[in-house]
Scaffold this active site. Structure first.
Site, PDB file in Angstrom:
ATOM      1  N   LYS A   9      30.756  17.220  62.603  1.00 44.09           N
ATOM      2  CA  LYS A   9      29.304  16.955  62.584  1.00 44.09           C
ATOM      3  C   LYS A   9      28.571  17.925  63.502  1.00 44.09           C
ATOM      4  O   LYS A   9      29.028  19.055  63.700  1.00 44.09           O
ATOM      5  CB  LYS A   9      29.035  15.487  62.929  1.00 44.09           C
ATOM      6  CG  LYS A   9      29.852  14.535  62.052  1.00 44.09           C
ATOM      7  CD  LYS A   9      29.394  13.112  62.087  1.00 44.09           C
ATOM      8  CE  LYS A   9      30.283  12.284  61.178  1.00 44.09           C
ATOM      9  NZ  LYS A   9      29.876  10.895  61.082  1.00 44.09           N
ATOM     10  N   GLY A 159      31.194   5.568  62.025  1.00 42.73           N
ATOM     11  CA  GLY A 159      30.856   5.583  63.450  1.00 42.73           C
ATOM     12  C   GLY A 159      30.632   4.209  64.061  1.00 42.73           C
ATOM     13  O   GLY A 159      29.997   4.084  65.105  1.00 42.73           O
ATOM     14  N   SER A 189      35.240   5.350  60.505  1.00 41.48           N
ATOM     15  CA  SER A 189      35.928   4.753  61.650  1.00 41.48           C
ATOM     16  C   SER A 189      37.450   4.831  61.583  1.00 41.48           C
ATOM     17  O   SER A 189      38.147   3.956  62.095  1.00 41.48           O
ATOM     18  CB  SER A 189      35.474   3.302  61.860  1.00 41.48           C
ATOM     19  OG  SER A 189      34.106   3.272  62.212  1.00 41.48           O
ATOM     20  N   GLY A 210      35.500  11.522  61.354  1.00 45.27           N
ATOM     21  CA  GLY A 210      34.396  12.003  62.185  1.00 45.27           C
ATOM     22  C   GLY A 210      34.760  11.902  63.654  1.00 45.27           C
ATOM     23  O   GLY A 210      35.495  12.728  64.206  1.00 45.27           O
ATOM     24  N   GLY A 211      34.267  10.855  64.309  1.00 44.15           N
ATOM     25  CA  GLY A 211      34.410  10.668  65.756  1.00 44.15           C
ATOM     26  C   GLY A 211      35.787  10.996  66.317  1.00 44.15           C
ATOM     27  O   GLY A 211      35.903  11.750  67.294  1.00 44.15           O
TER      28      GLY A 211
HETATM   29  P1  PGA Z   1      33.568   8.436  61.594  1.00 49.16           P
HETATM   30  O1  PGA Z   1      32.783   9.384  60.564  1.00 49.16           O
HETATM   31  O2  PGA Z   1      35.031   8.732  61.448  1.00 49.16           O
HETATM   32  O3  PGA Z   1      33.017   8.790  62.937  1.00 49.16           O
HETATM   33  O4  PGA Z   1      33.249   7.029  61.204  1.00 49.16           O
HETATM   34  C1  PGA Z   1      33.307   9.676  59.306  1.00 49.16           C
HETATM   35  C2  PGA Z   1      32.341  10.568  58.564  1.00 49.16           C
HETATM   36  O5  PGA Z   1      31.123  10.397  58.717  1.00 49.16           O
HETATM   37  O6  PGA Z   1      32.756  11.474  57.805  1.00 49.16           O
END
Ligand code: PGA
Length: 227
Positions: A9, A159, A189, A210-211
């Site tokens: 991101k 997230g 997540s 993501g995170g």
């Molecule tokens: P997240 O994000 O793993 O932080 O939930 C996943 C994404 O938005 O691709």
């Protein structure tokens, strides 16, 4: 072979990205895809990783200040592009029509598209998950025959440290594959704690993370389990 895609991101500054790249192992596995802020793509390309960008525009070139075209992306040696991430849909008001144009332009330039779909919490509560998935698939992929990679990302799971149950994910992905039998990732997540359980869901072809991907140790734990 499953896919692990790290969606960084809009995170990490110059020093942080240099550290990050230095810390990652030398993976000789093209199914590990780094998707950083696009200005950092060369640092990952130099290390021989598969690389993606988080967005593209639907035109080849011209007076579109601030945008990046699929042909420019491809010319850098980048192979993947995320299209339709919920953050693009929500904050930048990208609709299925525009996403369809972006996907066409990306495929025309031989990029591999990771097309993100998923229901919001409100849609889920109204029992509309499948309806939303169908609409995003049918309009986003309208008149497109080439295969794309789908990422099923329930918006409420992104997230938030909350994930659907394994059965819910399996059910949603079966539904997606009944409409388009394409490789389908789960995202939302995913972390080093829940990856074992998520990875045992039988129709999931990999993960968009993501995170947890911002922490190299967590990402490497995930990679070890999935690949
Ligand atoms: P997240 O994000 O793993 O932080 O939930 C996943 C994404 O938005 O691709």
């Amino acid at each position: 072979m499953k896919i692990v895609a790290a969606n960084l991101k809009m995170n990490l500054n110059y020093e942080e990205i240099k550290n990050y790249v230095q810390k990652i192992e030398n993976y000789d596995n093209k199914n590990i895809i780094f998707i950083p802020t696009s200005i950092y793509a060369p640092y990952f390309l130099n290390r021989g990783y598969s690389v993606g960008v988080q967005n593209c525009y639907c035109m080849d070139k011209g007076a579109y200040t601030g945008e990046v075209s699929p042909s420019q992306i491809k010319s850098m040696g980048i192979d993947y592009v995320l299209i339709g991430h919920s953050e693009r849909r929500i904050y930048f008001k990208e609709d299925n029509d525009l996403l369809n144009k972006k996907i066409r332009e990306a495929l025309k330039n031989n990029l591999k598209v990771i097309y993100c779909i998923g229901e919001t919490e409100e849609e889920r509560n109204l029992g509309k998950t499948k309806e939303v998935l169908k609409e995003e698939l049918m309009s986003g992929l309208k008149d497109i025959d080439d295969e794309v990679i789908i990422a099923y990302e329930p918006v409420w799971a992104i997230g938030t440290n909350v994930t659907p149950t394994s059965l819910e994910i399996e059910d949603a992905i079966s539904y997606i594959k009944s409409l388009y039998n394409y490789p389908t990732l789960y995202g939302g997540s995913t972390n080093d704690k829940n990856i074992e359980e998520l990875n045992s869901i039988k129709n999931v072809d990999g993960f968009l993370i993501g995170g947890a991907s911002l922490d190299v140790e967590k990402l490497e734990k995930i990679i070890k389990i999935v690949l």
